[in-house]
Design an enzyme around this catalytic site. Structure first.
Site, PDB file in Angstrom:
ATOM      1  N   LYS A  10       0.649  -0.721  -0.090  1.00 35.69           N
ATOM      2  CA  LYS A  10       0.374  -0.181   0.179  1.00 35.69           C
ATOM      3  C   LYS A  10       1.031   1.718   0.291  1.00 35.69           C
ATOM      4  CE  LYS A  10      -4.068  -2.874   2.540  1.00 35.69           C
ATOM      5  NZ  LYS A  10      -4.986  -2.018   3.661  1.00 35.69           N
ATOM      6  N   TYR A  50     -12.079  -2.991  -3.399  1.00 35.82           N
ATOM      7  CA  TYR A  50     -12.675  -2.698  -2.185  1.00 35.82           C
ATOM      8  C   TYR A  50     -14.061  -2.738  -2.895  1.00 35.82           C
ATOM      9  CZ  TYR A  50      -8.083  -1.649   0.376  1.00 35.82           C
ATOM     10  OH  TYR A  50      -7.110  -1.773   1.009  1.00 35.82           O
ATOM     11  N   ARG A  90      -0.714 -14.571   3.962  1.00 37.31           N
ATOM     12  CA  ARG A  90      -1.964 -14.173   4.752  1.00 37.31           C
ATOM     13  C   ARG A  90      -1.091 -13.601   6.106  1.00 37.31           C
ATOM     14  NH1 ARG A  90      -6.211 -11.069   4.130  1.00 37.31           N
ATOM     15  NH2 ARG A  90      -7.186 -11.855   6.148  1.00 37.31           N
ATOM     16  N   THR A  96      -4.837  -7.969  10.003  1.00 34.39           N
ATOM     17  CA  THR A  96      -5.680  -6.988   9.563  1.00 34.39           C
ATOM     18  C   THR A  96      -5.204  -5.336  10.673  1.00 34.39           C
ATOM     19  OG1 THR A  96      -7.168  -7.427   8.573  1.00 34.39           O
ATOM     20  CG2 THR A  96      -6.860  -5.230   8.329  1.00 34.39           C
ATOM     21  N   ARG A 107       2.850  -6.525   8.960  1.00 41.19           N
ATOM     22  CA  ARG A 107       2.361  -6.342   9.818  1.00 41.19           C
ATOM     23  C   ARG A 107       2.732  -5.704  11.425  1.00 41.19           C
ATOM     24  NH1 ARG A 107      -3.602  -7.872   7.756  1.00 41.19           N
ATOM     25  NH2 ARG A 107      -3.027  -6.598   5.601  1.00 41.19           N
ATOM     26  N   ASN A 127      -1.732  -0.241   7.048  1.00 46.64           N
ATOM     27  CA  ASN A 127      -1.034  -1.732   7.588  1.00 46.64           C
ATOM     28  C   ASN A 127      -0.381  -2.125   6.780  1.00 46.64           C
ATOM     29  OD1 ASN A 127      -3.553  -2.129   5.760  1.00 46.64           O
ATOM     30  ND2 ASN A 127      -3.977  -3.657   7.197  1.00 46.64           N
ATOM     31  N   HIS A 130      -2.103  -5.478   1.087  1.00 43.03           N
ATOM     32  CA  HIS A 130      -3.012  -5.903   1.531  1.00 43.03           C
ATOM     33  C   HIS A 130      -2.812  -7.102   0.549  1.00 43.03           C
ATOM     34  CE1 HIS A 130      -6.661  -7.472  -0.167  1.00 43.03           C
ATOM     35  NE2 HIS A 130      -6.561  -7.732  -1.182  1.00 43.03           N
ATOM     36  N   GLU A 141      -9.036 -11.192  -8.004  1.00 48.50           N
ATOM     37  CA  GLU A 141      -8.180  -9.676  -7.647  1.00 48.50           C
ATOM     38  C   GLU A 141      -7.289 -10.152  -8.715  1.00 48.50           C
ATOM     39  OE1 GLU A 141      -7.266  -9.968  -3.537  1.00 48.50           O
ATOM     40  OE2 GLU A 141      -9.564  -8.659  -2.310  1.00 48.50           O
TER      41      GLU A 141
HETATM   42  P1  AMP Z   1      -6.669  -4.980   3.175  1.00 45.41           P
HETATM   43  O1  AMP Z   1      -7.959  -5.906   2.880  1.00 45.41           O
HETATM   44  O2  AMP Z   1      -5.923  -5.643   3.593  1.00 45.41           O
HETATM   45  O3  AMP Z   1      -6.839  -3.897   2.420  1.00 45.41           O
HETATM   46  O4  AMP Z   1      -7.616  -4.113   4.315  1.00 45.41           O
HETATM   47  C1  AMP Z   1      -8.831  -3.561   4.525  1.00 45.41           C
HETATM   48  C2  AMP Z   1      -9.874  -3.976   5.940  1.00 45.41           C
HETATM   49  O5  AMP Z   1      -8.315  -3.241   6.803  1.00 45.41           O
HETATM   50  C3  AMP Z   1     -11.148  -3.456   5.672  1.00 45.41           C
HETATM   51  O6  AMP Z   1     -12.003  -5.050   4.879  1.00 45.41           O
HETATM   52  C4  AMP Z   1     -11.241  -3.294   7.054  1.00 45.41           C
HETATM   53  O7  AMP Z   1     -11.651  -4.736   8.277  1.00 45.41           O
HETATM   54  C5  AMP Z   1     -10.469  -2.404   7.914  1.00 45.41           C
HETATM   55  N1  AMP Z   1     -10.270  -1.102   8.215  1.00 45.41           N
HETATM   56  C6  AMP Z   1      -9.209  -0.820   7.684  1.00 45.41           C
HETATM   57  N2  AMP Z   1      -8.764   0.693   8.297  1.00 45.41           N
HETATM   58  C7  AMP Z   1     -10.214   0.158   8.979  1.00 45.41           C
HETATM   59  C8  AMP Z   1     -10.861   1.724   9.891  1.00 45.41           C
HETATM   60  N3  AMP Z   1     -10.001   2.887  10.504  1.00 45.41           N
HETATM   61  N4  AMP Z   1     -11.701   0.585  10.528  1.00 45.41           N
HETATM   62  C9  AMP Z   1     -12.267  -0.062  10.543  1.00 45.41           C
HETATM   63  N5  AMP Z   1     -12.097  -1.053   9.833  1.00 45.41           N
HETATM   64  C10 AMP Z   1     -11.279  -0.982   9.274  1.00 45.41           C
END
Ligand code: AMP
Length: 163
Positions: A10, A50, A90, A96, A107, A127, A130, A141
Site C-alpha cells: 500500500k 474495495y 496472509r 489486519t 504488519r 497496515n 493487502h 483480484e
Molecule cells: P485490506 O483488505 O488488507 O486492504 O484492508 C482492508 C480492511 O481493513 C477492511 O476490510 C477493514 O476490515 C479494515 N480497516 C482498515 N482501516 C479500518 C478502520 N479505520 N476501521 C475499521 N476497519 C478498518
C-alpha cells in the site's frame, strides 16, 4: 495445492521505502513472484478492488477511507505463487489490525496502530499490505489487477529444493 494470490504494498509501504523488505519476506519463504508492477490507481479501479460489499459489511465510511488511502500514492501490485499461497501469504502479512499483528509478521514488525486510533482520525489503518482473503477473492483480484500476458510461468533457482 499450488495457488496464486494478490498482494498489494500500500502507499505507506512504498512511501516508507519498505518494498524490498516486504518482497524479501515472501521470497525467502520460497514463494514465487509471477507478476509485479508499480502503479498509482484511480478511484475506478479502487472501487472494483474495495467493492460495494465492504460498505454492506463495514459501512460506506470505512469503504471511503480505504478508497482514499489506496489511491493516495504509488503502490506495488504483485501475484505470488506457491503451495497454499493464500494462507501462507496472509500468515507472513499478519492480521489486519496492526496493533494485534504479531512480531515476525510484516504488519507486526513495521506497524502498530489500532482500529480505534485510525477511526478517530477517520483514516484507513496504515497496515502496509493487502493480501487476498480466500480463493474467491484471489481469483477475482488477480484477474482485476493483471492481464494474462503480465503473469509469468518460470522456474525459480532452488525450486528443486522447495517444491
Ligand atoms: P485490506 O483488505 O488488507 O486492504 O484492508 C482492508 C480492511 O481493513 C477492511 O476490510 C477493514 O476490515 C479494515 N480497516 C482498515 N482501516 C479500518 C478502520 N479505520 N476501521 C475499521 N476497519 C478498518
Amino acid at each position: 495445492m499450488i495457488q496464486q494470490t494478490l498482494v498489494l504494498i500500500k502507499p505507506d509501504g512504498v512511501a516508507r521505502g519498505l518494498t524490498g523488505e516486504i518482497i524479501k519476506r515472501f521470497e525467502q519463504r520460497g514463494l514465487k513472484i509471477v507478476a509485479l508492477k508499480l502503479v498509482k490507481i484511480d478511484n475506478d479501479l479502487a472501487k472494483q478492488h474495495y467493492t460495494e460489499d465492504i460498505s454492506k459489511r463495514l459501512g460506506e465510511k470505512v469503504r471511503n477511507m480505504l478508497l482514499n488511502f489506496i489511491t493516495e500514492g504509488p503502490i506495488i501490485a504483485m501475484i505470488i505463487e506457491g503451495v497454499n499461497a493464500i494462507e501462507n501469504v496472509r500468515k507472513i502479512v499478519g492480521v489486519t489490525e496492526s496493533k494485534a499483528a504479531l512480531p515476525g509478521t510484516i504488519r507486526g514488525d513495521f506497524s502498530h496502530v489500532s482500529y480505534s486510533y485510525a477511526d478517530k482520525k477517520e483514516i484507513a489503518i496504515k497496515n502496509l499490505v493487502h493480501a487476498s482473503a480466500d480463493e474467491t477473492d484471489a481469483k477475482n483480484e488477480t484477474a482485476l489487477w493483471f492481464s494474462i500476458d503480465e503473469i509469468f510461468d518460470y522456474k525459480r533457482a532452488g525450486d528443486e529444493h522447495i517444491l
